[in-house]
Design a protein around this motif. Structure first.
Motif, PDB file in Angstrom:
ATOM      1  N   ARG A   1       0.845  -1.178   0.000  1.00 23.33           N
ATOM      2  CA  ARG A   1       0.000   0.000   0.000  1.00 23.33           C
ATOM      3  C   ARG A   1       0.886   1.235   0.000  1.00 23.33           C
ATOM      4  N   PHE A   2       0.546   2.211  -0.849  1.00 22.81           N
ATOM      5  CA  PHE A   2       1.187   3.528  -0.799  1.00 22.81           C
ATOM      6  C   PHE A   2       0.121   4.494  -0.310  1.00 22.81           C
ATOM      7  N   GLY A   3       0.113   4.821   0.962  1.00 22.82           N
ATOM      8  CA  GLY A   3      -0.959   5.664   1.492  1.00 22.82           C
ATOM      9  C   GLY A   3      -2.298   4.980   1.268  1.00 22.82           C
ATOM     10  N   GLU A   4      -3.177   5.644   0.558  1.00 21.66           N
ATOM     11  CA  GLU A   4      -4.504   5.086   0.274  1.00 21.66           C
ATOM     12  C   GLU A   4      -4.470   4.054  -0.854  1.00 21.66           C
ATOM     13  N   LYS A   5      -3.456   4.190  -1.710  1.00 22.94           N
ATOM     14  CA  LYS A   5      -3.399   3.366  -2.920  1.00 22.94           C
ATOM     15  C   LYS A   5      -2.889   1.948  -2.617  1.00 22.94           C
ATOM     16  N   VAL A   6      -3.715   0.960  -2.930  1.00 23.21           N
ATOM     17  CA  VAL A   6      -3.276  -0.428  -2.803  1.00 23.21           C
ATOM     18  C   VAL A   6      -2.700  -0.854  -4.154  1.00 23.21           C
ATOM     19  N   ALA A   7      -1.392  -0.931  -4.248  1.00 26.02           N
ATOM     20  CA  ALA A   7      -0.750  -1.229  -5.537  1.00 26.02           C
ATOM     21  C   ALA A   7      -0.729  -2.735  -5.791  1.00 26.02           C
ATOM     22  N   VAL A   8      -0.482  -3.505  -4.742  1.00 24.84           N
ATOM     23  CA  VAL A   8      -0.485  -4.967  -4.851  1.00 24.84           C
ATOM     24  C   VAL A   8      -1.402  -5.490  -3.749  1.00 24.84           C
TER      25      VAL A   8
ATOM     26  N   GLY B   1       0.161  -7.541 -17.235  1.00 28.02           N
ATOM     27  CA  GLY B   1      -0.954  -6.756 -16.730  1.00 28.02           C
ATOM     28  C   GLY B   1      -0.919  -5.367 -17.324  1.00 28.02           C
ATOM     29  N   PRO B   2      -2.046  -4.666 -17.289  1.00 28.53           N
ATOM     30  CA  PRO B   2      -2.092  -3.312 -17.851  1.00 28.53           C
ATOM     31  C   PRO B   2      -1.210  -2.335 -17.068  1.00 28.53           C
ATOM     32  N   ASN B   3      -1.026  -1.145 -17.587  1.00 28.29           N
ATOM     33  CA  ASN B   3      -0.276  -0.109 -16.875  1.00 28.29           C
ATOM     34  C   ASN B   3      -0.874   0.104 -15.492  1.00 28.29           C
ATOM     35  N   GLY B   4      -0.005   0.157 -14.500  1.00 27.68           N
ATOM     36  CA  GLY B   4      -0.474   0.430 -13.150  1.00 27.68           C
ATOM     37  C   GLY B   4      -1.044  -0.777 -12.424  1.00 27.68           C
ATOM     38  N   ALA B   5      -0.915  -1.970 -13.005  1.00 29.77           N
ATOM     39  CA  ALA B   5      -1.496  -3.172 -12.413  1.00 29.77           C
ATOM     40  C   ALA B   5      -0.772  -3.620 -11.144  1.00 29.77           C
ATOM     41  N   GLY B   6       0.502  -3.260 -11.013  1.00 28.59           N
ATOM     42  CA  GLY B   6       1.271  -3.659  -9.834  1.00 28.59           C
ATOM     43  C   GLY B   6       2.466  -4.543 -10.149  1.00 28.59           C
ATOM     44  N   LYS B   7       2.849  -4.629 -11.391  1.00 28.85           N
ATOM     45  CA  LYS B   7       3.959  -5.506 -11.802  1.00 28.85           C
ATOM     46  C   LYS B   7       5.302  -5.031 -11.232  1.00 28.85           C
ATOM     47  N   SER B   8       5.614  -3.776 -11.494  1.00 27.22           N
ATOM     48  CA  SER B   8       6.916  -3.267 -11.041  1.00 27.22           C
ATOM     49  C   SER B   8       6.994  -3.234  -9.520  1.00 27.22           C
ATOM     50  N   THR B   9       5.880  -2.904  -8.890  1.00 27.35           N
ATOM     51  CA  THR B   9       5.857  -2.890  -7.424  1.00 27.35           C
ATOM     52  C   THR B   9       6.156  -4.292  -6.890  1.00 27.35           C
ATOM     53  N   THR B  10       5.585  -5.309  -7.534  1.00 20.45           N
ATOM     54  CA  THR B  10       5.848  -6.692  -7.125  1.00 20.45           C
ATOM     55  C   THR B  10       7.324  -7.019  -7.302  1.00 20.45           C
TER      56      THR B  10
ATOM     57  N   GLN C   1      15.592  -3.392 -13.789  1.00 15.45           N
ATOM     58  CA  GLN C   1      14.411  -2.603 -13.436  1.00 15.45           C
ATOM     59  C   GLN C   1      13.821  -1.958 -14.679  1.00 15.45           C
ATOM     60  N   GLN C   2      12.595  -1.498 -14.519  1.00 14.32           N
ATOM     61  CA  GLN C   2      11.936  -0.806 -15.630  1.00 14.32           C
ATOM     62  C   GLN C   2      12.649   0.511 -15.945  1.00 14.32           C
ATOM     63  N   GLN C   3      13.117   1.190 -14.905  1.00 13.53           N
ATOM     64  CA  GLN C   3      13.813   2.457 -15.117  1.00 13.53           C
ATOM     65  C   GLN C   3      15.177   2.233 -15.740  1.00 13.53           C
TER      66      GLN C   3
ATOM     67  N   ASP D   1      12.101  -6.477 -15.831  1.00 14.99           N
ATOM     68  CA  ASP D   1      10.915  -5.633 -15.919  1.00 14.99           C
ATOM     69  C   ASP D   1      10.918  -4.899 -17.258  1.00 14.99           C
ATOM     70  N   GLU D   2      10.166  -5.419 -18.203  1.00 16.74           N
ATOM     71  CA  GLU D   2      10.095  -4.902 -19.572  1.00 16.74           C
ATOM     72  C   GLU D   2      11.483  -4.718 -20.200  1.00 16.74           C
ATOM     73  N   PRO D   3      12.237  -5.820 -20.275  1.00 16.18           N
ATOM     74  CA  PRO D   3      13.618  -5.718 -20.759  1.00 16.18           C
ATOM     75  C   PRO D   3      13.742  -5.346 -22.226  1.00 16.18           C
TER      76      PRO D   3
ATOM     77  N   THR E   1       6.294  -7.875 -19.669  1.00 17.26           N
ATOM     78  CA  THR E   1       6.322  -7.251 -20.988  1.00 17.26           C
ATOM     79  C   THR E   1       4.913  -6.831 -21.352  1.00 17.26           C
ATOM     80  N   HIS E   2       4.815  -5.882 -22.279  1.00 17.84           N
ATOM     81  CA  HIS E   2       3.501  -5.548 -22.841  1.00 17.84           C
ATOM     82  C   HIS E   2       3.362  -6.139 -24.233  1.00 17.84           C
ATOM     83  N   ILE E   3       4.400  -6.838 -24.670  1.00 21.15           N
ATOM     84  CA  ILE E   3       4.352  -7.425 -26.009  1.00 21.15           C
ATOM     85  C   ILE E   3       3.926  -8.875 -25.871  1.00 21.15           C
TER      86      ILE E   3
HETATM   87  N1  LIG Z   1       5.896   5.127  -4.710  1.00 26.14           N
HETATM   88  C1  LIG Z   1       4.607   5.129  -5.045  1.00 26.14           C
HETATM   89  N2  LIG Z   1       3.731   5.956  -4.436  1.00 26.14           N
HETATM   90  C2  LIG Z   1       2.421   5.961  -4.758  1.00 26.14           C
HETATM   91  N3  LIG Z   1       1.878   5.166  -5.694  1.00 26.14           N
HETATM   92  C3  LIG Z   1       2.694   4.329  -6.344  1.00 26.14           C
HETATM   93  C4  LIG Z   1       4.099   4.268  -6.072  1.00 26.14           C
HETATM   94  N4  LIG Z   1       4.645   3.340  -6.876  1.00 26.14           N
HETATM   95  C5  LIG Z   1       3.640   2.856  -7.610  1.00 26.14           C
HETATM   96  N5  LIG Z   1       2.473   3.437  -7.298  1.00 26.14           N
HETATM   97  C6  LIG Z   1       1.153   3.157  -7.887  1.00 26.14           C
HETATM   98  O1  LIG Z   1       0.915   1.769  -7.752  1.00 26.14           O
HETATM   99  C7  LIG Z   1       0.276   1.221  -8.895  1.00 26.14           C
HETATM  100  C8  LIG Z   1       1.102   0.080  -9.457  1.00 26.14           C
HETATM  101  O2  LIG Z   1       2.287   0.615 -10.059  1.00 26.14           O
HETATM  102  P1  LIG Z   1       3.339  -0.309 -10.810  1.00 26.14           P
HETATM  103  O3  LIG Z   1       4.490   0.559 -11.162  1.00 26.14           O
HETATM  104  O4  LIG Z   1       3.607  -1.498  -9.986  1.00 26.14           O
HETATM  105  O5  LIG Z   1       2.521  -0.715 -12.108  1.00 26.14           O
HETATM  106  P2  LIG Z   1       2.990  -1.600 -13.357  1.00 26.14           P
HETATM  107  O6  LIG Z   1       2.092  -2.775 -13.420  1.00 26.14           O
HETATM  108  O7  LIG Z   1       4.440  -1.858 -13.281  1.00 26.14           O
HETATM  109  O8  LIG Z   1       2.639  -0.648 -14.586  1.00 26.14           O
HETATM  110  P3  LIG Z   1       3.439  -0.361 -15.969  1.00 26.14           P
HETATM  111  O9  LIG Z   1       2.946  -1.392 -16.943  1.00 26.14           O
HETATM  112  O10 LIG Z   1       2.946   0.997 -16.367  1.00 26.14           O
HETATM  113  O11 LIG Z   1       4.888  -0.410 -15.714  1.00 26.14           O
HETATM  114  C9  LIG Z   1       0.086   2.404  -9.856  1.00 26.14           C
HETATM  115  O12 LIG Z   1      -1.209   2.896  -9.699  1.00 26.14           O
HETATM  116  C10 LIG Z   1       1.111   3.412  -9.381  1.00 26.14           C
HETATM  117  O13 LIG Z   1       0.713   4.729  -9.687  1.00 26.14           O
END
Ligand SMILES: Nc1ncnc2c1ncn2[C@@H]1O[C@H](COP(=O)(O)OP(=O)(O)OP(=O)(O)O)[C@@H](O)[C@H]1O
Ligand SMILES: [Mg+2]
Length: 319
Positions: free
Chosen positions: A15-22, A39-48, A85-87, A162-164, A194-196
């Motif tokens: 959780r990031f504050g209110e946002k449940v990322a995973v 998963g789609p953008n923002g699904a939680g892949k990179s966070t995982t 990493q994705q970055q 992460d999206e190599p 990957t998104h491909i």
């Molecule tokens: N440090 C953070 N603070 C607040 N919210 C965050 C933080 N990191 C990620 N999020 C949010 O958590 C959610 C998951 O992000 P994540 O980067 O894991 O997505 P993703 O599946 O990797 O997406 P993408 O395909 O775009 O790379 C998103 O809604 C993102 O905005």
């Protein structure tokens, strides 16, 4: 079966504050498999990935990586994994070659072995042309290649990617995927995003689909297509353009669910067993004195399956 899984995850959350990322994910990755995480953008892949590679602390849940507890054995984990990493991350002031060498040094790879591995990745990632060039002056795709190649300078049992392949051209991408496949044959386990979708299908043994922080499916690419890809279709054209009598007759064939014709004149007959439909099309065409100018089976794709899995049953088209 004494070997633990490469990755075991139980009810992991971030959780990031209110946002449940995973949002409470559970899965395991077997040794020696390529495990796709789609998963789609923002699904939680990179966070995982950040959690599993010890860069980010989970809010709750458990995970073991190569048998080591994520909470207490971070150092042991880091010694045995590789991460891209994705970055973008690179050393601006170093040449490709030096950058690879320094990476090897950090990992204590002996000099002769470093040299051998550097030559291997320079060749396999096609980096000869820019081996002496500074990272800062590399193109986006070249930099990505360096970033992925770098991980292969050191030994590891598990690699997180992460999206190599973002930004890689089709030829380099294929070479990189084949290189990864080879490493997997040699015992490496890969966790891959990957998104491909074609690429996921080419590389992955199993795929987990994540949406809104939750895993919605885990299966082989083949099974996902079968379960979520919808029906196949036979697409064909008549030399004569169109024939309503022929289509009416063909529509009566029990194997065909539906026939439509698009603006280009292509007929599309949906069917679960297209191989039975093709002979019928030829038979009727002959009967009506028509000529088939092209015909093929349109297979369902992983992309079709993916879209249907992540759109929550919402109907996207008019059918
Ligand atoms: N440090 C953070 N603070 C607040 N919210 C965050 C933080 N990191 C990620 N999020 C949010 O958590 C959610 C998951 O992000 P994540 O980067 O894991 O997505 P993703 O599946 O990797 O997406 P993408 O395909 O775009 O790379 C998103 O809604 C993102 O905005
Ligand atoms: Mg991401």
């Amino acid at each position: 079966m004494t070997e633990p899984h490469a990755i075991e995850v139980e009810d992991l959350r971030k959780r990031f504050g209110e946002k449940v990322a995973v949002d409470g994910i559970t899965f395991e990755t077997r040794r020696g498999e390529v495990f796709g995480f789609l998963g789609p953008n923002g699904a939680g892949k990179s966070t995982t990935i950040k959690m599993l590679t010890t860069l980010l602390q989970p809010t709750s849940g458990k995970a073991t990586i190569l048998g080591h507890d994520l909470r207490t054995e971070g150092k042991k984990i880091r010694q045995r994994i590789g991460v891209v990493q994705q970055q973008d991350s690179f050393d601006q002031g170093l040449s490709t070659e030096t950058s690879l060498d320094i990476y090897g040094l950090i990992w204590d790879v002996p000099k002769a072995e470093r040299k051998r591995r550097i030559e291997e990745v320079i060749q396999r990632f096609e980096m000869e042309e820019f081996r002496k060039r500074m990272s800062l002056d590399l193109s986006t795709g070249q930099r990505r290649r360096l970033q992925v190649a770098r991980e292969f300078i050191h030994d590891m049992d598990l690699l997180f990617l992460d999206e190599p392949t973002v930004g890689l051209d089709a030829i380099v991408r294929r070479n990189v995927l084949d290189f990864l496949k080879e490493k997997v044959k040699g015992g490496l386990t890969i966790f891959f995003t990957t998104h491909i979708l074609d690429e996921a299908e080419y590389l992955c043994d199993r795929i987990a689909v994540i949406n809104h922080g939750k895993i919605v499916q885990i299966d082989t690419p083949q099974n996902l297509k079968r379960r979520f890809g919808g029906t196949k279709a036979v697409e064909f054209k008549l030399l004569q353009g169109r024939s309503d009598a022929f289509v009416t007759k063909l529509g009566g064939f029990a194997e065909i669910a539906k026939i439509s014709q698009d603006e280009s004149g292509t007929y599309r007959a949906t069917a679960t067993r297209p191989e039975l439909v093709i002979p019928e099309i030829y038979r009727l065409a002959e009967m009506f004195g028509l000529t088939i100018s092209s015909i093929y089976i349109a297979e369902t794709t992983l992309e079709d399956a993916f879209i249907s899995m992540v759109t929550d049953g919402k109907d996207g088209g008019s059918g």
